[in-house]
Every structure is written in structure tokens, then in C-alpha cells.
Design a protein around this motif. Structure first.
Motif, PDB file in Angstrom:
ATOM      1  N   LEU A  45     -19.530 -14.395 -21.735  1.00  0.00           N
ATOM      2  CA  LEU A  45     -18.790 -15.288 -22.616  1.00  0.00           C
ATOM      3  C   LEU A  45     -17.934 -14.524 -23.627  1.00  0.00           C
ATOM      4  O   LEU A  45     -17.268 -15.132 -24.460  1.00  0.00           O
ATOM      5  CB  LEU A  45     -19.757 -16.225 -23.346  1.00  0.00           C
ATOM      6  N   GLY A  46     -17.982 -13.198 -23.533  1.00  0.00           N
ATOM      7  CA  GLY A  46     -17.173 -12.344 -24.403  1.00  0.00           C
ATOM      8  C   GLY A  46     -16.244 -11.484 -23.589  1.00  0.00           C
ATOM      9  O   GLY A  46     -15.242 -11.952 -23.039  1.00  0.00           O
ATOM     10  N   ASP A  47     -16.606 -10.210 -23.443  1.00  0.00           N
ATOM     11  CA  ASP A  47     -15.740  -9.266 -22.726  1.00  0.00           C
ATOM     12  C   ASP A  47     -15.500  -9.661 -21.275  1.00  0.00           C
ATOM     13  O   ASP A  47     -14.439  -9.366 -20.706  1.00  0.00           O
ATOM     14  CB  ASP A  47     -16.350  -7.858 -22.769  1.00  0.00           C
ATOM     15  N   GLY A  48     -16.479 -10.317 -20.653  1.00  0.00           N
ATOM     16  CA  GLY A  48     -16.360 -10.655 -19.231  1.00  0.00           C
ATOM     17  C   GLY A  48     -15.913 -12.072 -18.957  1.00  0.00           C
ATOM     18  O   GLY A  48     -16.147 -12.595 -17.858  1.00  0.00           O
ATOM     19  N   ARG A  49     -15.244 -12.706 -19.923  1.00  0.00           N
ATOM     20  CA  ARG A  49     -14.905 -14.136 -19.807  1.00  0.00           C
ATOM     21  C   ARG A  49     -14.044 -14.435 -18.581  1.00  0.00           C
ATOM     22  O   ARG A  49     -14.137 -15.527 -18.001  1.00  0.00           O
ATOM     23  CB  ARG A  49     -14.162 -14.583 -21.079  1.00  0.00           C
ATOM     24  N   ASP A  50     -13.219 -13.517 -18.139  1.00  0.00           N
ATOM     25  CA  ASP A  50     -12.338 -13.767 -16.994  1.00  0.00           C
ATOM     26  C   ASP A  50     -13.112 -13.969 -15.693  1.00  0.00           C
ATOM     27  O   ASP A  50     -12.562 -14.477 -14.712  1.00  0.00           O
ATOM     28  CB  ASP A  50     -11.349 -12.611 -16.816  1.00  0.00           C
ATOM     29  N   ALA A  51     -14.380 -13.567 -15.658  1.00  0.00           N
ATOM     30  CA  ALA A  51     -15.182 -13.689 -14.433  1.00  0.00           C
ATOM     31  C   ALA A  51     -15.863 -15.056 -14.306  1.00  0.00           C
ATOM     32  O   ALA A  51     -16.445 -15.348 -13.262  1.00  0.00           O
ATOM     33  CB  ALA A  51     -16.254 -12.594 -14.407  1.00  0.00           C
ATOM     34  N   TRP A  52     -15.794 -15.867 -15.351  1.00  0.00           N
ATOM     35  CA  TRP A  52     -16.581 -17.110 -15.387  1.00  0.00           C
ATOM     36  C   TRP A  52     -16.233 -18.049 -14.229  1.00  0.00           C
ATOM     37  O   TRP A  52     -17.113 -18.645 -13.612  1.00  0.00           O
ATOM     38  CB  TRP A  52     -16.365 -17.803 -16.728  1.00  0.00           C
ATOM     39  N   ARG A  53     -14.950 -18.174 -13.896  1.00  0.00           N
ATOM     40  CA  ARG A  53     -14.555 -19.092 -12.825  1.00  0.00           C
ATOM     41  C   ARG A  53     -15.096 -18.630 -11.475  1.00  0.00           C
ATOM     42  O   ARG A  53     -15.602 -19.449 -10.691  1.00  0.00           O
ATOM     43  CB  ARG A  53     -13.027 -19.213 -12.762  1.00  0.00           C
ATOM     44  N   GLN A  54     -15.021 -17.334 -11.180  1.00  0.00           N
ATOM     45  CA  GLN A  54     -15.550 -16.862  -9.894  1.00  0.00           C
ATOM     46  C   GLN A  54     -17.059 -16.984  -9.841  1.00  0.00           C
ATOM     47  O   GLN A  54     -17.634 -17.256  -8.782  1.00  0.00           O
ATOM     48  CB  GLN A  54     -15.134 -15.415  -9.633  1.00  0.00           C
TER      49      GLN A  54
END
Length: 413
Positions: free
Chosen positions: A262-271
Motif C-alpha cells: 500500500l506504499g512503495d509497491g502500490r503499482d502491483a495492487w491491480r495484478q
């Protein structure tokens, strides 16, 4: 938690409850880790010299070489490795015995934790995940996802597995925090909590002997009855150890994973929401790259040499204490060439040692993996707009324990 995580120092004075832990610490995925290299001498908080082993192949040797054992840590001539009581430091426990005796005790419980056995639990665990998500969503945004999700999920699973459906989660939290404390509580408070926990375990054993059921404790007792040499104390320690280990690693890993995702890795949430295979790959990478605790509290999985042994070109003298620095090995750049941002959904380049390796490999590894896969995938699917409700710097951490994870994690959607 992995049963291997070793206490390296515990305070003897009274300290605040972990619930009052300060914010402002860096997330565990941001820690600066020990640079992998040849074994080097350091010291435990007790002052005992310890050889830190950090390279990936060297850590594997420490965890699999029979010349390096757990039992020698508790020999009469062994130097101190802890400064206060700890549930993991019982010399008769499964964690701290080696060889044939260890295998005999391990066989009484390991069948319940095979990949095939765990797969049978998947539909039920998925239903628990969905039920908790229903409750979380019904209560509305914002919410503390630790209280509503990361803590109750693994407690519900291990309670069901062991037939402890009426277990008071607050009482379990109290016992677990004390049993795995380093500086959070006084030595007297730790001993009292462990004694109470042991009394609880003895009571569960007595109940199952009187009325066996379809649960892990009953199958454990049945197997132990056919296995000579297992003491009542070992059975009690095994039962309460399974209760703690069955939820601690999953709760810790899931909370820390969400701080990253939910921070640095937010771009991975959809996958992560797209399919369970992506969640399975991400789970492996998160377990590899996000430590369970701080290195000054837990520098590694401890062993002691029973004879001279060469590790990574360095001679380790007999009697030496050795720490397999798992976090360093799991990010050894000679083995793992990418970071979480680039490798989150890629297969592991080599085995991770978060759950250990060799004879003491964590029994509950497959259960923890399955819970994390389902928990991350279903959460991302149900709440695609989930976000942190406050900056990472405001996260309240559980401190003074062997592990570190969010005490509270406010989220919104």
C-alpha cells in the motif's frame, strides 16, 4: 512464526506494553541489511561471540550441516544466548533437539502440515478470508486492518486446526507477546505468562485424551502414544508452540506485506487482484525480501558447532555460536538480482530461507504460504482502491518482541 527464529536478547526490567509502541521506524522492507560476505565475528546482546554467516550458500550450509546443531546451544558448557525467559529456549522442545530424537518428535505432527494436507484446507481458509472481508467492509472506511484482518485470520485458522474454537484471542495475544518478548516485559511477567500458557496446553491435552476429536492435538496424542520416549513436557511445549507459530509468522508477514504493497509497491495492487497465481508468486517474493524482525533483535537462526567446521573459506572453531543471517542471504545480490519492484511476480531465483532449511525447516511453511496467498489476493480483489490512511512514518509498530509488525495499520477505500 518459523519455529527457528531465535531470541538473541531479552530485557529484565519492566517496559511498556507493545501496544504503546512509537511510530517513526522504517518499514522492514526498507531496512539496510548486512552486506553478504565471508563469516564475520560479532556479539549477541549477552556478550557471547557469534559468527554471522550471510551469503546464500553459506547460510544453507549452516542450516543443513549436522556439525552445527541446536542442542549444543543448551549444553552445560554453552555460553548464554538469551537474557530472559523465552518459549523457544526450552532444551527439550522440538526446536532444540537434533538427530534421531528430533525426527521422532517431529513425525508426530508433520503429516498435518504436508502440502497435500494443507491443500484440503484451502476452501475453508478462503471462506474465513471472505467472512473477515465482509465484516471489514461492513464496518466501513477507514479501518484498522490489523484488528480486522491480519490478526484474526491466522488465529481463526490455527484455532480451527487445533480444535480451539473457543480460545480467547485476547488471551492468546497476551501469551504470545510475552512468550516471544525480548524487551517488552519483565522476566517475571514473561515467566508468569509462559506458565499460564503451559497450564492451558496441559488442559487441552487432558481434554483431548478424555474425548479425542478430528483435530491436530488429538492426532498428535495418537501418534505420540505409538512413539516411545516423548515426555509430557514435550507434548505441552509442542501444543503451545504450534498455537504461537501457527499465527505469528502469518500475522507478521501479512501486516508487513501490506505496509509495502500500500506504499512503495502500490503499482502491483491491480495484478495482485488478477489471479491466485500472481498472489502466490508475490507471496514468495515478499517472504524472501521482507524480514520478520530487526537484525539487532534477531541476527539469525542460531546454531553451535560441535567440531571445527569450514564455512565460506573460514574455519569456525568447535563450540562457536553461529547465526545464519537469513535476511542477508535472502537478498544476496549474487543470487537474487532484482528487488521487489521488479521481481514481485517472478519465480524465486533460489530458495528463500525465511522458513529455515534442513531438519528444522518450519513445519507450518505451507500453511503460512497458503494463508498469505489467499489473504492478499482476496483483499486486492475486494478492495481495489485500498490505501494507507496515514503516511508510512505514522505506522505504530509492535516492538520489544522477536518479530516486528504493525500494531495498528489505518487504511481507507
Amino acid at each position: 512464526m518459523s519455529a527457528e527464529n531465535s531470541a538473541t536478547g531479552a530485557g529484565t526490567g519492566t517496559a511498556p506494553d507493545p501496544g504503546g509502541a512509537p511510530a517513526g521506524l522504517p518499514p522492514l522492507h526498507c531496512l539496510r541489511l548486512l552486506e553478504p560476505g565471508p563469516p564475520r565475528l560479532a556479539a549477541l546482546p549477552t556478550g557471547t561471540p557469534v559468527w554471522l554467516v550471510s551469503r546464500h550458500p553459506d547460510v544453507r550450509q549452516v542450516l543443513t550441516d549436522p556439525r552445527l546443531g541446536r542442542a549444543p546451544l543448551y549444553a552445560p558448557d554453552a555460553p548464554p544466548v538469551t537474557r530472559a525467559p523465552n518459549l523457544l529456549d526450552d532444551p527439550t522442545a522440538l526446536l532444540n533437539i537434533d538427530g534421531v530424537e528430533h525426527q521422532r518428535l517431529r513425525r508426530t505432527v508433520q503429516r498435518a502440515f504436508t502440502p497435500r494436507a494443507i491443500a484440503r484446507w484451502r476452501p475453508w481458509v478462503a471462506s474465513v478470508v471472505e467472512g473477515l472481508l465482509d465484516e471489514l467492509i461492513d464496518r466501513g472506511s477507514p479501518a484498522d486492518i490489523v484488528a480486522g484482518y491480519t490478526r484474526p485470520l491466522p488465529i481463526a485458522v490455527i484455532s480451527r486446526l487445533m480444535g480451539l474454537d473457543l480460545l480467547d484471542s485476547k488471551r492468546l495475544e497476551h501469551w504470545s507477546d510475552h512468550a516471544l518478548a525480548t524487551t517488552a516485559y519483565s522476566a517475571r511477567a514473561i515467566r508468569t505468562a509462559i506458565d499460564e500458557f503451559a497450564d492451558f496446553g496441559a488442559g487441552v491435552i487432558a481434554e483431548r485424551r478424555a474425548a479425542p476429536g478430528d483435530d491436530l492435538v488429538s492426532s498428535l496424542l495418537a501418534a505420540a502414544a505409538d512413539t516411545p520416549g516423548i515426555t509430557e513436557k514435550q507434548l505441552v511445549t509442542l501444543v503451545i508452540g504450534l498455537v504461537v507459530a501457527g499465527h505469528e509468522t502469518t500475522m507478521t508477514s501479512l501486516g508487513n506485506a501490506l505496509v509495502y504493497l500500500l506504499g512503495d509497491g502500490r503499482d502491483a495492487w491491480r495484478q495482485l487482484a488478477s489471479d491466485e497465481q500472481s498472489a502466490a508468486a508475490a507471496t514468495e517474493q515478499l517472504l524472501r525480501a521482507v524480514p520478520l524482525g530487526d537484525a539487532d533483535v534477531m541476527p539469525g537462526l542460531l546454531r553451535r558447532a560441535i567440531e571445527d567446521v569450514e564455512i565460506g573459506g573460514v574455519r569456525i572453531p568447535a563450540g562457536s555460536v553461529v547465526a545464519a543471517h537469513v535476511a542477508a542471504a535472502n537478498t544476496d545480490a549474487s543470487v537474487f538480482t532484482g528487488d521487489l519492484l521488479t521481481e514481485l511476480f517472478s519465480p524465486l531465483a533460489a530458495p528463500s530461507y525465511t522458513f529455515g532449511a534442513g531438519p528444522h525447516h518450519c513445519l507450518g511453511a505451507w500453511l503460512a504460504r497458503m494463508e498469505l496467498e489467499l489473504a492478499l489476493h482476496r483483499l486486492a480483489r475486494r478492495l481495489p482502491a485500498l490505501r494507507l490512511a496515514a503516511p508510512e512514518e505514522a505506522v505504530e509498530w509492535r516492538r520489544g518482541l522477536l518479530t516486528r509488525s504493525p500494531q495498528r495499520l489505518e487504511v481507507a477505500w
